[in-house]
Design a protein around this motif. Structure first.
Motif, PDB file in Angstrom:
ATOM      1  N   THR A 162     -12.697   3.643   4.133  1.00  0.00           N
ATOM      2  CA  THR A 162     -11.664   2.717   4.620  1.00  0.00           C
ATOM      3  C   THR A 162     -11.136   3.168   5.965  1.00  0.00           C
ATOM      4  O   THR A 162     -10.948   2.349   6.879  1.00  0.00           O
ATOM      5  N   SER A 180       0.813  -1.207   0.000  1.00  0.00           N
ATOM      6  CA  SER A 180       0.000   0.000   0.000  1.00  0.00           C
ATOM      7  C   SER A 180       0.845   1.256   0.000  1.00  0.00           C
ATOM      8  O   SER A 180       0.367   2.330  -0.326  1.00  0.00           O
ATOM      9  N   ASP A 227     -11.627  10.220  -0.756  1.00  0.00           N
ATOM     10  CA  ASP A 227     -11.797   8.999  -1.536  1.00  0.00           C
ATOM     11  C   ASP A 227     -11.634   7.740  -0.698  1.00  0.00           C
ATOM     12  O   ASP A 227     -12.176   6.683  -1.037  1.00  0.00           O
ATOM     13  N   HIS A 228     -10.865   7.849   0.404  1.00  0.00           N
ATOM     14  CA  HIS A 228     -10.618   6.686   1.260  1.00  0.00           C
ATOM     15  C   HIS A 228     -11.281   6.830   2.634  1.00  0.00           C
ATOM     16  O   HIS A 228     -10.946   6.093   3.563  1.00  0.00           O
ATOM     17  N   VAL A 237      -4.405   1.590   2.643  1.00  0.00           N
ATOM     18  CA  VAL A 237      -4.368   2.831   1.873  1.00  0.00           C
ATOM     19  C   VAL A 237      -2.936   3.303   1.667  1.00  0.00           C
ATOM     20  O   VAL A 237      -2.501   3.570   0.550  1.00  0.00           O
TER      21      VAL A 237
END
Length: 348
Positions: free
Chosen positions: A210, A23, A206-207, A50
Motif C-alpha cells: 500500500t 483509517s 504488512d502494508h 492505512v
C-alpha cells in the motif's frame, strides 16, 4: 482492538460526522509523528488507507522556537516512527528524541539519499542566481537579537552588542551549515516521499504494498505539479525579489528564480540598521519588484524596507499556516507560494 462490529460501525459513523479518517482507527497502523505540516502532508499521502500520522506543529507556530505540549510529548513517547527535517530546524526535538523508547525509529530527512542539499547563505544581499553560497562568515555581525519585529531600531552601541549575540545564536542554530528548508524543491519532495515509504515498509511490512502504491501516485502528482508550477513562474523568472528570511533557496533553485537578498537569516533575529540599509540599496540596484513577508511575523520591518523603494509587498509561507493538514497539504503549500510569487512579481 475493536471486537464489537456494532462499535466499529459507530466509530466509522463518528469519523464521517466529525471529519476523522476511518483509517486512524486501524489497530495495526504504525504510530507515526511528524514535526511540520509539509512533511506531514507527504507522510499522510504515503499512509493513505492505512493510518493517519500525528502532526506536531500546526498553524503559525515556528519550528525554530517551539515548545511541546504534554499531549505531543506523549505522542512522541508512543511513536513507532518520528519524522523530522534536522536538528538545525527542529531544535526543540533534540531532548525529547533522546528519551524515545528503544523500539522507535527516527527519520532525519537531511540524511536521506537523493536530496539536493544547499549551504546556508549569509543574510543581506546576494548575487543573482547564487543558490549555493557557503556557510556563515565570521564578519557577518549585522543582526540585532530581539523578541519583537516591531521594536524600534536601537542605538549604534546597543546594535554592536546585540548583533554579536545574534550571530553566535545563528551559528549555533545552523552549525551543520545545511539549509534545512529542503521540502521547497519538489524534486526533494519526491526523495522525501521515497524515504518515508521505504521506512514505513520496513517497520510495517504488512502494508508495504500500500505504501508503495501510494508513493507511485504521489510521485506522479508531484511530477505533474512541478511542470504546472514551472509554467506559472516562467513569465516572472527573471524578476528580482527579496525575502524576509532565508528559507526559500530550494524553491529558487528548483524553479530558477531570481532572489537577491534576505532581511534576516533566522526569523528570531531582528536585523540591524546596517542590514536594512544594505537591503534597501540592493532593492534599488537590482530593481527588485517585491519584498516578501511571512504570516508568522509582524510586517513592520518589511514595510520599512520598501517604504522608499517602490517595491511591492507579498507573503510567502514555507509551512502553510492556513492550509489544512492532510495528504494534499504538501502540494497546496507549493501552490500557495508559487501563486504568491507569480502574483507579486507580475504586479497583480
Amino acid at each position: 482492538m475493536l471486537k464489537s462490529p456494532s462499535l466499529f460501525r459507530r466509530l466509522l459513523l463518528a469519523s464521517a460526522l466529525f471529519g476523522l479518517p476511518a483509517s486512524a482507527y486501524a489497530a495495526d497502523a504504525p504510530s507515526v509523528v511528524v514535526s511540520i505540516k509539509p512533511i506531514h502532508g507527504i507522510a499522510s499521502a504515503i499512509m493513505k488507507d492505512v493510518g493517519t500520522p500525528t502532526l506536531l506543529i500546526d498553524g503559525a507556530a515556528s519550528p525554530h522556537a517551539y515548545s511541546l505540549r504534554p499531549s505531543e510529548a506523549r505522542a512522541l513517547q508512543d511513536a513507532d516512527l518520528v519524522i523530522y527535517v534536522s536538528h538545525a530546524l527542529e531544535g526543540f526535538l533534540e531532548k525529547p528524541l533522546e528519551s524515545l523508547s528503544g523500539n522507535a525509529h527516527q527519520l532525519e530527512l537531511v540524511d536521506i539519499s537523493g536530496l539536493a542539499l544547499r549551504h546556508m547563505r549569509e543574510g543581506g544581499a546576494w548575487e543573482a542566481h547564487s543558490h549555493d553560497h557557503g556557510g556563515h562568515d565570521d564578519d557577518d555581525d549585522d543582526h540585532d537579537h530581539a523578541d519583537d519585529d516591531d521594536h524600534d531600531h536601537a542605538t549604534a552601541a546597543h546594535d554592536d552588542h546585540d548583533e554579536h549575540d545574534a550571530h553566535e545564536h545563528e551559528e549555533h542554530e545552523h552549525e551543520d551549515g545545511i539549509d534545512p528548508h529542503i521540502w521547497l524543491d519538489p524534486a526533494n519532495g519526491a526523495s522525501i516521499a521515497k524515504a518515508i515509504a521505504d521506512e514505513l515498509g520496513e517497520i510495517d511490512p504488512d502494508h508495504r504494498a500500500t505504501y508503495q502504491e501510494n508513493l507511485k501516485k504521489l510521485l506522479a502528482s508531484l511530477a505533474a505539479l512541478g511542470n504546472d508550477l514551472d509554467n506559472q513562474l516562467a513569465p516572472v523568472r527573471n524578476k528580482s525579489f527579496v525575502v524576509f528570511h532565508d528559507a526559500y533557496q530550494y524553491l529558487e533553485a528548483g524553479f530558477d528564480l531570481n532572489a537577491v537578498g534576505s532581511i534576516t537569516v533566522s526569523p528570531e533575529q531582528k536585523p540591524g540598521a546596517r542590514r536594512l540599509h544594505e537591503i534597501e540599496d540592493k532593492i534599488r540596484e537590482s530593481g527588485a519588484v517585491c519584498v516578501f513577508a511571512e504570516p508568522q511575523f509582524r510586517p513592520a520591518i518589511v514595510e520599512a524596507v520598501v517604504a522608499d523603494t517602490g517595491a511591492h509587498i507579498g507573503t510567502l509561507d514555507p509551512l502553510g499556516a492556513d492550509i489544512d493538514a492532510g495528504p494534499d497539504a504538501y502540494q497546496e503549500i507549493l501552490k500557495q507560494n508559487v501563486a504568491a510569487l507569480a502574483d507579486c512579481l507580475s504586479g497583480s
